[in-house]
Design a protein around this motif. Structure first.
Motif, PDB file in Angstrom:
ATOM      1  N   THR A   1      -0.192   6.366   1.872  1.00 48.58           N
ATOM      2  CA  THR A   1       0.616   6.462   3.084  1.00 48.58           C
ATOM      3  C   THR A   1      -0.190   6.747   4.345  1.00 48.58           C
ATOM      4  N   GLY A   2      -1.494   6.655   4.273  1.00 48.67           N
ATOM      5  CA  GLY A   2      -2.324   6.908   5.450  1.00 48.67           C
ATOM      6  C   GLY A   2      -2.141   5.866   6.536  1.00 48.67           C
ATOM      7  N   ALA A   3      -1.976   4.618   6.148  1.00 49.06           N
ATOM      8  CA  ALA A   3      -1.693   3.554   7.116  1.00 49.06           C
ATOM      9  C   ALA A   3      -0.217   3.643   7.472  1.00 49.06           C
TER      10      ALA A   3
ATOM     11  N   LEU B   1       0.828  -1.207   0.000  1.00 50.16           N
ATOM     12  CA  LEU B   1       0.000   0.000   0.000  1.00 50.16           C
ATOM     13  C   LEU B   1       0.861   1.256   0.000  1.00 50.16           C
ATOM     14  N   ARG B   2       1.847   1.308   0.879  1.00 51.33           N
ATOM     15  CA  ARG B   2       2.664   2.510   1.038  1.00 51.33           C
ATOM     16  C   ARG B   2       3.667   2.690  -0.101  1.00 51.33           C
ATOM     17  N   GLU B   3       4.402   1.630  -0.419  1.00 51.31           N
ATOM     18  CA  GLU B   3       5.513   1.763  -1.360  1.00 51.31           C
ATOM     19  C   GLU B   3       5.111   1.603  -2.819  1.00 51.31           C
ATOM     20  N   ASN B   4       4.196   0.700  -3.103  1.00 55.55           N
ATOM     21  CA  ASN B   4       3.801   0.472  -4.494  1.00 55.55           C
ATOM     22  C   ASN B   4       2.660   1.387  -4.933  1.00 55.55           C
TER      23      ASN B   4
ATOM     24  N   CYS C   1      -1.746   0.786  11.452  1.00 54.06           N
ATOM     25  CA  CYS C   1      -1.682   0.158  10.132  1.00 54.06           C
ATOM     26  C   CYS C   1      -3.030  -0.392   9.679  1.00 54.06           C
ATOM     27  N   ILE C   2      -4.071  -0.189  10.471  1.00 55.65           N
ATOM     28  CA  ILE C   2      -5.373  -0.803  10.201  1.00 55.65           C
ATOM     29  C   ILE C   2      -5.951  -0.334   8.866  1.00 55.65           C
ATOM     30  N   VAL C   3      -6.420  -1.296   8.095  1.00 56.62           N
ATOM     31  CA  VAL C   3      -7.199  -1.059   6.884  1.00 56.62           C
ATOM     32  C   VAL C   3      -8.430  -1.948   6.990  1.00 56.62           C
ATOM     33  N   LEU C   4      -9.420  -1.694   6.169  1.00 51.04           N
ATOM     34  CA  LEU C   4     -10.574  -2.587   6.104  1.00 51.04           C
ATOM     35  C   LEU C   4     -10.351  -3.554   4.955  1.00 51.04           C
ATOM     36  N   MET C   5     -10.464  -4.840   5.237  1.00 52.48           N
ATOM     37  CA  MET C   5     -10.364  -5.838   4.179  1.00 52.48           C
ATOM     38  C   MET C   5     -11.677  -6.606   4.176  1.00 52.48           C
ATOM     39  N   ASN C   6     -12.393  -6.480   3.078  1.00 52.87           N
ATOM     40  CA  ASN C   6     -13.748  -7.033   2.978  1.00 52.87           C
ATOM     41  C   ASN C   6     -14.598  -6.578   4.160  1.00 52.87           C
ATOM     42  N   GLY C   7     -14.403  -5.312   4.555  1.00 51.52           N
ATOM     43  CA  GLY C   7     -15.212  -4.690   5.595  1.00 51.52           C
ATOM     44  C   GLY C   7     -14.765  -4.943   7.022  1.00 51.52           C
ATOM     45  N   LYS C   8     -13.682  -5.711   7.216  1.00 49.60           N
ATOM     46  CA  LYS C   8     -13.220  -6.020   8.564  1.00 49.60           C
ATOM     47  C   LYS C   8     -11.880  -5.353   8.841  1.00 49.60           C
ATOM     48  N   PRO C   9     -11.711  -4.773  10.034  1.00 53.07           N
ATOM     49  CA  PRO C   9     -10.415  -4.168  10.384  1.00 53.07           C
ATOM     50  C   PRO C   9      -9.304  -5.216  10.323  1.00 53.07           C
ATOM     51  N   THR C  10      -8.215  -4.856   9.658  1.00 59.64           N
ATOM     52  CA  THR C  10      -7.110  -5.779   9.435  1.00 59.64           C
ATOM     53  C   THR C  10      -5.790  -5.070   9.680  1.00 59.64           C
ATOM     54  N   LYS C  11      -4.894  -5.705  10.392  1.00 60.60           N
ATOM     55  CA  LYS C  11      -3.563  -5.146  10.657  1.00 60.60           C
ATOM     56  C   LYS C  11      -2.688  -5.411   9.439  1.00 60.60           C
ATOM     57  N   SER C  12      -2.532  -4.401   8.603  1.00 61.69           N
ATOM     58  CA  SER C  12      -1.821  -4.578   7.336  1.00 61.69           C
ATOM     59  C   SER C  12      -0.320  -4.771   7.510  1.00 61.69           C
ATOM     60  N   CYS C  13       0.227  -4.400   8.675  1.00 60.69           N
ATOM     61  CA  CYS C  13       1.669  -4.586   8.901  1.00 60.69           C
ATOM     62  C   CYS C  13       2.014  -6.042   9.171  1.00 60.69           C
TER      63      CYS C  13
END
Length: 109
Positions: free
Chosen positions: A39-41, A32-35, A53-65
């Motif tokens: 840069t919000g997460a 998300l950040r580099e490609n 680092c939280i993003v929503l993945m299919n509507g659920k909070p997910t730790k993207s790190c």
């Protein structure tokens, strides 16, 4: 540099279909950040405890790190940038989501 362990990842980010080449061990946050220059997460604690680092993945909070990018294949990811509403006709600025507005007002990072 691509290796035999790399793969092409197709998923949706903030309503747009994307296709990225990722390394097997690459985390979603890095993609998300580099490609994608989203840069919000943030990567702050390096172990998933802080939630920046939280993003929503299919509507659920997910730790993207912590999540291998490959796990996002075929899924819908929404970042903080994707929470804003559509821009109004003739106005460049987008309508901010209440969470985005709160971050702005409080100087949160």
């Amino acid at each position: 540099m691509l290796t035999t362990d790399d793969q092409t990842l197709k998923f949706t980010v903030n309503g747009k279909d994307v296709e990225e080449h990722v390394a097997t061990e690459e985390k979603l946050l890095e993609v998300l950040r580099e490609n994608l220059d989203l840069t919000g997460a943030k990567k702050a604690c390096d172990n998933g405890e802080c939630g920046s680092c939280i993003v929503l993945m299919n509507g659920k909070p997910t730790k993207s790190c912590l999540l291998p990018a490959s796990r996002a294949a075929g899924k819908e990811v929404v970042t903080i940038e994707g929470l804003s509403g559509p821009s109004l006709e003739g106005i460049e600025d987008r309508i901010l989501h209440p969470l985005q507005q709160a971050f702005l007002e409080l100087g949160a990072t």
